[in-house]
Design a protein around this motif. Structure first.
Motif, mmCIF file in Angstrom:
data_model
loop_
_atom_site.group_PDB
_atom_site.id
_atom_site.type_symbol
_atom_site.label_atom_id
_atom_site.label_comp_id
_atom_site.label_asym_id
_atom_site.label_seq_id
_atom_site.Cartn_x
_atom_site.Cartn_y
_atom_site.Cartn_z
ATOM 1 N N ALA A 211 0.934 -1.277 0.229
ATOM 2 C CA ALA A 211 -0.024 0.069 -0.130
ATOM 3 C C ALA A 211 0.925 1.241 -0.117
ATOM 4 C CB ALA A 211 -0.963 0.142 1.194
ATOM 5 N N ASP A 212 0.472 2.346 -0.750
ATOM 6 C CA ASP A 212 1.238 3.476 -0.862
ATOM 7 C C ASP A 212 2.725 3.348 -1.099
ATOM 8 O OD1 ASP A 212 -1.305 4.604 0.066
ATOM 9 O OD2 ASP A 212 -0.476 4.297 2.270
ATOM 10 N N TYR A 217 1.803 -5.756 3.414
ATOM 11 C CA TYR A 217 1.041 -6.656 4.530
ATOM 12 C C TYR A 217 0.388 -7.968 3.778
ATOM 13 C CZ TYR A 217 -2.831 -4.234 1.815
ATOM 14 O OH TYR A 217 -3.754 -4.182 0.437
ATOM 15 N N ILE A 218 0.002 -8.691 4.799
ATOM 16 C CA ILE A 218 -0.512 -9.934 4.260
ATOM 17 C C ILE A 218 -1.125 -10.587 5.560
ATOM 18 C CG2 ILE A 218 1.214 -11.609 5.013
ATOM 19 C CD1 ILE A 218 0.740 -13.275 2.446
ATOM 20 N N HIS A 219 -2.327 -11.152 5.368
ATOM 21 C CA HIS A 219 -3.104 -11.879 6.363
ATOM 22 C C HIS A 219 -3.316 -13.437 6.009
ATOM 23 C CE1 HIS A 219 -7.086 -11.526 8.809
ATOM 24 N NE2 HIS A 219 -6.281 -12.615 9.300
ATOM 25 N N GLY A 247 11.689 -0.125 -1.553
ATOM 26 C CA GLY A 247 10.570 0.940 -1.267
ATOM 27 C C GLY A 247 9.924 0.715 0.025
ATOM 28 N N LEU A 248 9.770 -0.595 0.569
ATOM 29 C CA LEU A 248 9.018 -0.947 1.526
ATOM 30 C C LEU A 248 9.869 -0.363 2.966
ATOM 31 C CD1 LEU A 248 8.020 -4.752 1.937
ATOM 32 C CD2 LEU A 248 6.745 -2.464 1.072
ATOM 33 N N LEU A 249 8.832 0.749 3.582
ATOM 34 C CA LEU A 249 9.502 1.350 4.984
ATOM 35 C C LEU A 249 8.801 0.523 6.268
ATOM 36 C CD1 LEU A 249 8.521 5.047 4.491
ATOM 37 C CD2 LEU A 249 10.878 4.108 4.376
ATOM 38 N N ALA A 250 7.796 -0.298 5.890
ATOM 39 C CA ALA A 250 7.311 -1.101 7.206
ATOM 40 C C ALA A 250 6.444 -2.244 6.759
ATOM 41 C CB ALA A 250 6.615 -0.153 8.488
ATOM 42 N N ARG A 306 0.214 2.909 7.498
ATOM 43 C CA ARG A 306 0.033 3.633 6.528
ATOM 44 C C ARG A 306 0.211 5.102 6.686
ATOM 45 N NH1 ARG A 306 -4.860 1.765 2.318
ATOM 46 N NH2 ARG A 306 -3.648 3.333 0.902
ATOM 47 N N ASN A 307 -0.569 5.566 7.728
ATOM 48 C CA ASN A 307 -0.494 7.044 8.077
ATOM 49 C C ASN A 307 0.778 7.188 8.732
ATOM 50 O OD1 ASN A 307 -3.012 7.893 7.350
ATOM 51 N ND2 ASN A 307 -4.035 7.144 9.284
ATOM 52 N N LEU A 308 1.292 6.462 9.468
ATOM 53 C CA LEU A 308 2.527 6.413 10.368
ATOM 54 C C LEU A 308 3.767 6.737 9.118
ATOM 55 C CD1 LEU A 308 4.448 6.353 12.937
ATOM 56 C CD2 LEU A 308 4.520 4.275 12.449
ATOM 57 N N CYS A 309 3.673 5.741 8.023
ATOM 58 C CA CYS A 309 4.699 6.072 7.093
ATOM 59 C C CYS A 309 4.739 7.233 5.946
ATOM 60 C CB CYS A 309 4.691 4.753 6.080
ATOM 61 S SG CYS A 309 4.980 3.062 7.002
#
Length: 315
Positions: A211-212, A217-219, A247-250, A306-309
């Protein structure tokens, strides 16, 4: 603080050592390593390690089974556990005196004596620090203790790849290796995976989402776990499967358990333990765990991440 801890240890003939639920190598390494040091240094003392077993880590150490009355007049030491609700075996409160030894932020200052060092790579490194401090006055480090402490250090430093690895970490590791245990045996057992887990890893790599352009993420649902024949604990070991994607931050892993959803948060910069704290969890700034109970809550965790990143990118 180390001197105070050793003085208290000397005062008690019964010592019961706890750690957090769902133990990782650092939890077991610090708990078992401290137990082995005390046993080698004070052979007359009764020392127990308690908590639920983690099937994939019993090669490191196994737990003692004790009755409630053993806690009467006992010293309780709790390792690697930031929050009291996460202490494995809640009988810890039955003890006479409680010591907390941890390297997570001290947001829940439980216990009669608290030693928290957030600069330490691991609680296992702190146990080595305690031994180093007390070695001149008789503390002993045997091969069993060294093996456990080493496992805890490599577990929380990602085999010395994480930024929490310091000169002290390597200095203590060198001292541990001098005892003669086999580091290759530890690495082989910690990082081997079964065929079914390897196949689940393939599924994770094919099905994780981004995302973004910065949050992975995965469930893993109950149906998926059943399809691959793996447990929630085993599946959680794959939390870093796609961590190196550009590109992944978290990233966050959601794993279904019988009555809850396990949440594992990881980061390359943004501080994620504050998110974990909002959802019945906690941990390190860049590696935390939490617990939720519904699909809507997983979406809330993801929205927070997402907001944190986005905030992190805007700085």
């Amino acid at each position: 603080m180390k001197e105070q801890i050793l003085q208290v240890i000397e005062q008690y003939e019964k010592i019961i050592i706890h750690r957090h639920v769902r133990p990782d190598p650092d939890a077991l390494g610090s708990q078992g390593g401290l137990s082995a040091i005390i046993k080698a240094s004070y052979p007359q003392k009764e020392v127990y390690v308690v908590g639920e077993e983690e099937a994939g880590l019993t090669f490191l150490n196994t737990m003692d089974v004790i009755e409630d009355e053993v806690y009467k007049g006992a010293l309780v030491i709790i390792c690697d556990t930031a929050n009291s609700p996460r202490i494995s075996d809640h009988r810890y409160s039955l003890g006479d005196y409680i010591i907390k030894i941890d390297h997570h932020p001290n947001e829940d200052p439980y216990g009669d004596l608290i030693w928290v060092d957030t600069e330490a790579s691991s609680t296992s490194e702190m146990i080595m620090d305690l031994y180093h401090f007390g070695s001149s006055s008789g503390l002993k480090l045997d091969e069993h203790a060294a093996r456990l402490i080493y496992a805890g250090i490599i577990g929380d430093t990602g085999r010395f790849l994480f930024s929490n690895t310091t000169q002290k970490t390597h200095h203590y590791t060198a001292a541990l290796l001098e005892t003669g245990f086999s580091p290759s045996e530890i690495h082989e057992n910690l990082y081997k995976i079964s065929e079914k887990l390897a196949r689940l890893n393939g599924y994770v790599l094919q099905n994780f989402s981004i995302a973004d352009n910065c949050v992975g993420y995965i469930h893993l649902t109950k149906d998926t776990l059943e399809e691959f024949g793996t447990s929630a604990g085993e599946a959680s070991l794959l939390v870093n499967s796609f961590s190196h994607v550009e590109g992944l931050l978290a990233w966050v892993f959601f794993v279904d358990e019988p009555d809850q959803i396990r949440v594992r948060l990881r980061s390359k910069g943004p501080v994620v333990n504050k998110i974990a704290a909002k959802f019945n969890g906690g941990g390190h700034p860049r590696a935390s765990g939490a617990t939720v109970y519904t699909k809507d809550e997983t979406l809330s965790v993801l929205a927070e991440l997402r907001n944190l990143c986005k905030e992190y990118q805007a700085k």
